[in-house]
Design an enzyme around this catalytic site. Sequence first.
Site, mmCIF file in Angstrom:
data_model
loop_
_atom_site.group_PDB
_atom_site.id
_atom_site.type_symbol
_atom_site.label_atom_id
_atom_site.label_comp_id
_atom_site.label_asym_id
_atom_site.label_seq_id
_atom_site.Cartn_x
_atom_site.Cartn_y
_atom_site.Cartn_z
ATOM 1 N N LYS A 93 41.019 31.315 28.646
ATOM 2 C CA LYS A 93 42.085 31.775 27.757
ATOM 3 C C LYS A 93 42.470 30.674 26.753
ATOM 4 O O LYS A 93 42.072 29.505 26.913
ATOM 5 C CB LYS A 93 43.285 32.212 28.613
ATOM 6 C CG LYS A 93 42.962 33.411 29.518
ATOM 7 C CD LYS A 93 44.136 33.794 30.427
ATOM 8 C CE LYS A 93 43.793 34.993 31.296
ATOM 9 N NZ LYS A 93 44.928 35.376 32.195
ATOM 10 N N TYR A 139 42.344 44.812 28.765
ATOM 11 C CA TYR A 139 43.492 44.924 29.670
ATOM 12 C C TYR A 139 44.049 46.349 29.736
ATOM 13 O O TYR A 139 45.224 46.533 30.092
ATOM 14 C CB TYR A 139 44.583 43.941 29.250
ATOM 15 C CG TYR A 139 44.347 42.517 29.741
ATOM 16 C CD1 TYR A 139 44.050 42.252 31.083
ATOM 17 C CD2 TYR A 139 44.443 41.434 28.870
ATOM 18 C CE1 TYR A 139 43.839 40.955 31.527
ATOM 19 C CE2 TYR A 139 44.234 40.128 29.314
ATOM 20 C CZ TYR A 139 43.938 39.897 30.648
ATOM 21 O OH TYR A 139 43.740 38.609 31.103
ATOM 22 N N PHE A 141 54.180 43.205 31.027
ATOM 23 C CA PHE A 141 53.584 42.004 30.440
ATOM 24 C C PHE A 141 52.413 42.310 29.502
ATOM 25 O O PHE A 141 51.799 41.388 28.968
ATOM 26 C CB PHE A 141 53.128 41.044 31.547
ATOM 27 C CG PHE A 141 52.108 41.621 32.491
ATOM 28 C CD1 PHE A 141 50.754 41.619 32.187
ATOM 29 C CD2 PHE A 141 52.506 42.173 33.703
ATOM 30 C CE1 PHE A 141 49.819 42.149 33.063
ATOM 31 C CE2 PHE A 141 51.584 42.704 34.585
ATOM 32 C CZ PHE A 141 50.229 42.699 34.263
ATOM 33 N N ARG A 180 36.003 34.931 41.540
ATOM 34 C CA ARG A 180 37.431 35.235 41.769
ATOM 35 C C ARG A 180 38.050 34.192 42.700
ATOM 36 O O ARG A 180 39.164 33.714 42.477
ATOM 37 C CB ARG A 180 37.609 36.626 42.388
ATOM 38 C CG ARG A 180 37.429 37.778 41.443
ATOM 39 C CD ARG A 180 38.556 37.935 40.445
ATOM 40 N NE ARG A 180 39.785 38.439 41.008
ATOM 41 C CZ ARG A 180 40.807 38.854 40.259
ATOM 42 N NH1 ARG A 180 40.739 38.803 38.923
ATOM 43 N NH2 ARG A 180 41.896 39.298 40.811
ATOM 44 N N THR A 196 46.440 34.890 40.933
ATOM 45 C CA THR A 196 46.942 35.118 39.568
ATOM 46 C C THR A 196 48.088 34.177 39.231
ATOM 47 O O THR A 196 48.150 33.620 38.134
ATOM 48 C CB THR A 196 47.405 36.580 39.439
ATOM 49 O OG1 THR A 196 46.311 37.439 39.777
ATOM 50 C CG2 THR A 196 47.875 36.897 38.026
ATOM 51 N N ARG A 211 42.984 27.588 39.072
ATOM 52 C CA ARG A 211 44.418 27.758 38.832
ATOM 53 C C ARG A 211 45.245 26.829 39.717
ATOM 54 O O ARG A 211 46.278 26.288 39.282
ATOM 55 C CB ARG A 211 44.797 29.215 39.042
ATOM 56 C CG ARG A 211 44.287 30.125 37.903
ATOM 57 C CD ARG A 211 44.283 31.581 38.309
ATOM 58 N NE ARG A 211 44.046 32.499 37.187
ATOM 59 C CZ ARG A 211 43.866 33.805 37.332
ATOM 60 N NH1 ARG A 211 43.878 34.358 38.548
ATOM 61 N NH2 ARG A 211 43.662 34.577 36.281
ATOM 62 N N ASN A 234 47.537 31.038 32.922
ATOM 63 C CA ASN A 234 46.773 30.765 34.143
ATOM 64 C C ASN A 234 45.292 30.500 33.869
ATOM 65 O O ASN A 234 44.457 30.596 34.763
ATOM 66 C CB ASN A 234 47.002 31.872 35.182
ATOM 67 C CG ASN A 234 46.600 33.237 34.666
ATOM 68 O OD1 ASN A 234 46.004 33.359 33.596
ATOM 69 N ND2 ASN A 234 46.912 34.273 35.425
ATOM 70 N N HIS A 282 40.402 34.406 32.973
ATOM 71 C CA HIS A 282 40.263 35.768 33.491
ATOM 72 C C HIS A 282 38.946 35.809 34.236
ATOM 73 O O HIS A 282 37.966 35.176 33.819
ATOM 74 C CB HIS A 282 40.210 36.793 32.345
ATOM 75 C CG HIS A 282 39.684 38.117 32.813
ATOM 76 N ND1 HIS A 282 40.490 39.043 33.428
ATOM 77 C CD2 HIS A 282 38.431 38.628 32.829
ATOM 78 C CE1 HIS A 282 39.744 40.076 33.782
ATOM 79 N NE2 HIS A 282 38.497 39.855 33.428
ATOM 80 N N GLU A 340 33.422 45.095 31.529
ATOM 81 C CA GLU A 340 33.886 43.943 30.743
ATOM 82 C C GLU A 340 32.711 43.229 30.059
ATOM 83 O O GLU A 340 32.829 42.777 28.920
ATOM 84 C CB GLU A 340 34.659 42.982 31.648
ATOM 85 C CG GLU A 340 35.986 43.585 32.101
ATOM 86 C CD GLU A 340 36.687 42.772 33.189
ATOM 87 O OE1 GLU A 340 36.183 41.684 33.543
ATOM 88 O OE2 GLU A 340 37.737 43.231 33.671
HETATM 89 O O1 CDP Z 1 43.979 37.723 35.889
HETATM 90 P P1 CDP Z 1 44.135 38.447 37.221
HETATM 91 O O2 CDP Z 1 43.094 39.517 37.449
HETATM 92 O O3 CDP Z 1 44.251 37.485 38.352
HETATM 93 O O4 CDP Z 1 45.572 39.159 37.144
HETATM 94 P P2 CDP Z 1 46.026 40.625 36.676
HETATM 95 O O5 CDP Z 1 46.989 41.130 37.666
HETATM 96 O O6 CDP Z 1 44.834 41.482 36.362
HETATM 97 O O7 CDP Z 1 46.846 40.329 35.336
HETATM 98 C C1 CDP Z 1 46.161 40.053 34.125
HETATM 99 C C2 CDP Z 1 46.849 38.885 33.433
HETATM 100 O O8 CDP Z 1 48.115 39.296 32.957
HETATM 101 C C3 CDP Z 1 47.139 37.667 34.305
HETATM 102 O O9 CDP Z 1 46.029 36.817 34.448
HETATM 103 C C4 CDP Z 1 48.263 36.996 33.540
HETATM 104 O O10 CDP Z 1 47.747 36.244 32.445
HETATM 105 C C5 CDP Z 1 49.032 38.192 32.984
HETATM 106 N N1 CDP Z 1 50.184 38.517 33.836
HETATM 107 C C6 CDP Z 1 51.442 38.060 33.459
HETATM 108 O O11 CDP Z 1 51.565 37.389 32.429
HETATM 109 N N2 CDP Z 1 52.542 38.357 34.228
HETATM 110 C C7 CDP Z 1 52.405 39.082 35.366
HETATM 111 N N3 CDP Z 1 53.486 39.353 36.093
HETATM 112 C C8 CDP Z 1 51.141 39.529 35.767
HETATM 113 C C9 CDP Z 1 50.043 39.226 34.989
HETATM 114 MG MG MG Z 2 42.814 41.390 36.635
#
Ligand code: CDP
Ligand code: MG
Length: 136
Positions: free
Chosen positions: A9, A49, A57, A85, A91, A102, A112, A115, A126
């Site tokens: 990112k 997304y 968010f 992962r 996350t 992370r 974080n 992705h 993707e």
């Molecule tokens: O990236 P990951 O798959 O671990 O998490 P996700 O649940 O798919 O969420 C996608 C992205 O949205 C996260 O990596 C964060 O950058 C953002 N996010 C956020 O800003 N605030 C949250 N409460 C949850 C996710």
């Molecule tokens: Mg995700």
Amino acid sequence: METTLVLIKPGGVQRNLIGEITRRIEARNLKVVGLKLLNAPRATVEAHYAEHKERPFFNSVVDYLTSGPIVAIAVQGDNAVKAIRAMMGATNPLEATPGTVRGDLALSIEDNLTHSSSDPEAAAAELALWFPEGTI
Ligand code: CDP
Ligand code: MG
């Protein structure tokens, strides 16, 4: 053999972590089969997304992903989706285990660093989105 997607990112690129994150991927004996630095089009990030479209968010994460250059990496290897992962960590970096990207390098969920695809079906979708020209 699986192929998965990693995005570094904008915060990771700004903090000069392209090498550190790619080093960890290669050190795990996973293969880089696609790699590019780009300014992501907003439509691509919104499609990426789409599963989060109704989440509070959504707009901020799309704003963030389009705020500067990112790196897209296609990564191949046995069980690559799960391996990557696990390497990236939870996350929320505050819950991410030390030793993960992370857990070692990030502090906030908004920044974080990476992705990575959540499962093989998401990885296929993707990779088609970010590497429409295909991978090596
Ligand atoms: O990236 P990951 O798959 O671990 O998490 P996700 O649940 O798919 O969420 C996608 C992205 O949205 C996260 O990596 C964060 O950058 C953002 N996010 C956020 O800003 N605030 C949250 N409460 C949850 C996710
Ligand atoms: Mg995700």
